[in-house]
Scaffold this motif. Structure first.
Motif, short mmCIF file in Angstrom:
data_model
loop_
_atom_site.label_atom_id
_atom_site.label_comp_id
_atom_site.label_asym_id
_atom_site.label_seq_id
_atom_site.Cartn_x
_atom_site.Cartn_y
_atom_site.Cartn_z
N THR A 57 1.01 -1.23 0.03
CA THR A 57 -0.10 0.03 0.03
C THR A 57 0.98 1.07 -0.24
O THR A 57 1.80 1.32 0.74
N SER A 104 -4.42 6.29 0.81
CA SER A 104 -3.63 5.06 0.70
C SER A 104 -4.15 4.42 -0.55
O SER A 104 -5.55 4.46 -0.78
N SER A 105 -3.48 3.63 -1.40
CA SER A 105 -3.78 3.05 -2.48
C SER A 105 -3.12 1.64 -2.59
O SER A 105 -1.81 1.73 -2.29
N PRO A 106 -3.70 0.45 -2.83
CA PRO A 106 -2.85 -0.75 -2.93
C PRO A 106 -1.80 -0.53 -4.42
O PRO A 106 -2.42 0.13 -5.35
#
Length: 738
Positions: free
Chosen positions: A702, A709-711
């Motif tokens: 992440t 947040s972003s994977p």
């Protein structure tokens, strides 16, 4: 002059024997003829061999003196002794004068009165004493050095010393015999060169009847050849082996004096005195030639300055002749002169010879430089007159009771007899047979065991027997300083194969050197080598000179310095531990160390005779299982790297740099790389990854951006480098450090 009857026998000097001489009656035979037979030898000898033997063997003292003086280098010994004495005398003179008093023991130096006396004595005479002692030591040392130097090489070999002495005696005897034959056979030409000539008819008519009459009275059926020498002043006559030479001044002498001279010379001729002198000169021929030059110079240029210069340069030769050869030969010469004087008594010309001696007429003078030193040593005239007077008394007035047995012609000339008796010839034959058999046996032994071929055969036989000591003994260089124990182990090892089918195809000898071409098989391959040999200086049993092969053991040049290198199962020392190993000809089985990474294939090292160096090259190769073991270690390392939850695992081949804040990172090996392994040593290897076999890895996690947040998920390729190391039976991998 004292009357003959007034000389009692008791007054006879001890050097002159008392003789009763009876003149021989003139025989009724025909007039004596010229001589005949070999070299016109005198009558009374069955053969020329008996004639030569009688003259050669008569004066053993003169022969011994000439032999020792010439063949033991006495003049050189005197020269070296003189300069050695002067050198050490100078050293002793200065050394003794400087510190002689310091050599006194302290106990004597401190003694009252005695110490002072000793100090004064040595302080004033130490230099002189040192010089005297130094000269004595130097003289003796220099003289003995010359005598011993020719025998230094055989001092430890008694038989070689004996054979050397025998060879020297044989050489001297041979030269003496050859010189005697030369003087006898070429005597006519030599006398012509010296100035003698054939007598004229007037001279023949004057001298020949007197000569023949004296020969008849002496019982000689033949006479020597008569030659003349033009000298109108000096009445002289001398005898050679085949001739009598008379000067022209003798023609003016009274008949009885001429007859006395010729009677004297006939006895010299009949008894072979010239043969004796010629043999003595021949035995010392080198000294004869060395003495001829100074004697000729002093005789040709009679001046004190000339004599001084000649003596300055030739004094060792002159002193050797005067004080060694002359005294030893003089006894036979004097005896010959007394014996020849009896010829005048036997022919009835005592008064004539007496007048000749009283006037000091010098007949029988020297013929050469050697003769003046050796052969012209006549007894004093007074002693000759004394002996002549007693002989004439014995012949005319009877023999006193204490006198010796009367001397007749038979007793004067003796009976030479045959060359040898039957017992003598049997003994000589037995000795010759023994010498022939012994020489033949020694020749067989020499041929069988001490030829160059025998040395080559023994060398290869020692290799076949794996006997390193015997093989080294044949070589000129026996490997001093090398590890001979290691060499012996190498030859006894199971992997050693000696040369086989050895044949000597050619061998050429040049004096003490020889060259051989040898064919053989080594490691099942035909080979050819050229070997050189040198004759040994030392002898075996004092008789046999063997041979040695030039060269020594062959050094081994090895490119591997690591432990574990073996030849024939014997581990070699590390190259840095002393001198390199040495090898003898043959084939050696070489093995190297092995590890979990590598192994060394077995190789064969072939060493031929005459080779300068042997090279051992062992190249380790990668084991077939080594790549799999390395890859296993690499995968284990990669798995440990994949277990880490950070974007850049330390000391790992992959990392992620996609965001400033990365969380919840996970790694997954999608494809393991195929590594290449390259050996850098028996137990180390370089690990790398070719481009086409790179590995693949996936990373997920992440990323956080400004509060959000972003994977993410990503994959990439990677390569692996490092070093693989063998540790016993296992392999370890060490990646490069960051």
């Amino acid at each position: 002059m004292t009357e003959p009857h007034s000389v009692p026998p008791e007054s006879t000097p001890p050097t002159v024997p008392q003789l009763d001489v009876r003149a021989a009656e003139p025989p009724t035979a025909d007039t004596p003829t010229k001589t005949g037979g070999f070299a016109d030898r005198p009558p009374g000898y069955p053969s020329a061999l008996v004639w030569l033997r009688a003259g050669i063997l008569r004066d053993w003292r003169g022969v011994l003196g000439a032999f020792v003086a010439t063949w033991f280098y006495l003049p050189i010994g005197l020269l070296l002794a003189f300069w050695g004495g002067l050198s050490l005398a100078a050293v002793g003179l200065f050394a003794g004068g400087l510190n002689a008093d310091e050599q006194i023991p302290s106990a004597l130096r401190d003694a009252p009165l005695i110490g002072s006396l000793l100090e004064a004595f040595f302080a004033r005479s130490g230099g002189l004493l040192g010089g005297v002692v130094g000269f004595a030591v130097g003289f003796l040392g220099g003289f003995l050095a010359v005598l011993a130097l020719p025998w230094m090489g055989v001092a430890d070999e008694p038989l070689a010393l004996l054979t050397g002495l025998v060879g020297t005696v044989a050489a001297a005897a041979l030269i003496g015999v050859l010189y005697t034959l030369y003087r006898v056979l070429l005597e006519p030409k030599l006398l012509v060169v010296s100035g003698a000539r054939q007598p004229s008819r007037r001279e023949t008519a004057r001298l020949r009847p007197v000569l023949e009459d004296c020969a008849r009275r002496l019982g000689l059926p033949s006479v020597p050849r008569l030659l003349m020498e033009d000298d109108p002043v000096l009445s002289n006559a001398r005898t050679y082996a085949r001739h009598v030479v008379v000067t022209t001044a003798v023609l003016t002498e009274p008949d009885d004096e001429v007859a006395a001279l010729l009677s004297h010379e006939l006895v010299h001729w009949r008894t072979g005195d010239e043969i004796t002198s010629a043999f003595v000169r021949g035995v010392g021929l080198p000294l004869t030639l060395a003495h001829a030059l100074p004697t000729w110079l002093m005789r040709t240029f009679p001046h004190p300055a000339t004599n001084f210069v000649v003596f300055l340069f030739f004094w060792p030769v002159l002193l050797t002749m005067r004080y060694v050869v002359l005294p030893l030969h003089a006894r036979d010469v004097r005896a010959a002169e007394y014996r020849a004087d009896l010829g005048a008594v036997l022919t009835g010309h005592v008064d004539g010879l007496r007048r000749v001696l009283e006037r000091r007429l010098s007949f029988e003078s020297g013929r050469s430089g050697w003769d003046e030193a050796v052969c012209a040593t006549h007894p004093p005239h007074e002693l000759r007159l004394d002996a002549l007077e007693r002989a004439s008394v014995a012949a005319t007035a009877g023999v006193p009771d204490r006198a010796a047995e009367p001397v007749t012609v038979e007793r004067l000339f003796g009976h030479p007899g045959p060359v040898g008796t039957r017992r003598t010839w049997l003994l000589v034959g037995a000795l010759v047979l023994a010498a022939c058999l012994g020489t033949s046996g020694l020749g067989v032994v020499q041929w069988a065991f001490f030829r160059p071929q025998a040395t080559i055969d023994s060398y290869f036989s020692a290799l076949a027997d794996r006997d390193s000591e015997a093989a080294l003994d044949v070589l000129t260089d026996q490997g001093a300083g090398s590890d001979r124990d290691l060499l012996a182990k190498l030859l006894r090892g199971k992997g050693y194969r000696p040369p086989t089918d050895v044949e000597i195809s050619t061998l050429e000898r040049d004096g003490d050197n020889a060259t051989a071409t040898v064919t053989y098989r080594l490691a099942d391959a035909p080979q050819t080598a050229t070997l050189t040999l040198t004759r040994r200086d030392e002898t075996t049993l004092g008789l046999f000179h063997g041979w040695r092969l030039n060269g020594g053991p062959i050094p081994l040049n090895s490119s591997i310095a690591d432990p574990g290198v073996r030849l024939n199962g014997v581990e070699l020392p590390v190259a840095t531990e002393g001198p390199p190993p040495v090898l003898l000809p043959g084939a050696y089985t070489a093995t190297g160390p092995s590890s979990a990474l590598s192994e060394t294939p077995t190789t064969t090292v072939t060493v031929g005779p005459g080779q300068s160096a042997a090279t051992l090259e062992l190249v380790p190769v990668l084991k077939p299982t080594a790549i799999e073991a390395v890859e296993t270690r690499v995968r284990s390392w990669l798995d440990e790297c994949a277990k880490q939850t950070v974007a850049a695992p330390p000391n790992c081949p992959f990392s992620y740099y996609g965001g400033s804040s990365t969380q919840k990172v996970t790694w997954k090996i999608l494809e393991y790389p195929k590594v290449a392994v390259e050996l850098t040593g028996p137990s180390t290897a370089r690990v790398s990854t070719p481009v086409e076999t790179r590995g693949r890895v996936q990373v997920s996690g992440t990323n956080t951006y400004f509060g959000g947040s972003s994977p993410f998920t990503d994959d990439d390729t990677f390569t692996v480098t490092g070093v693989a190391t063998a540790e016993g039976d296992t392999v370890s991998f060490q990646p490069p450090s960051d």
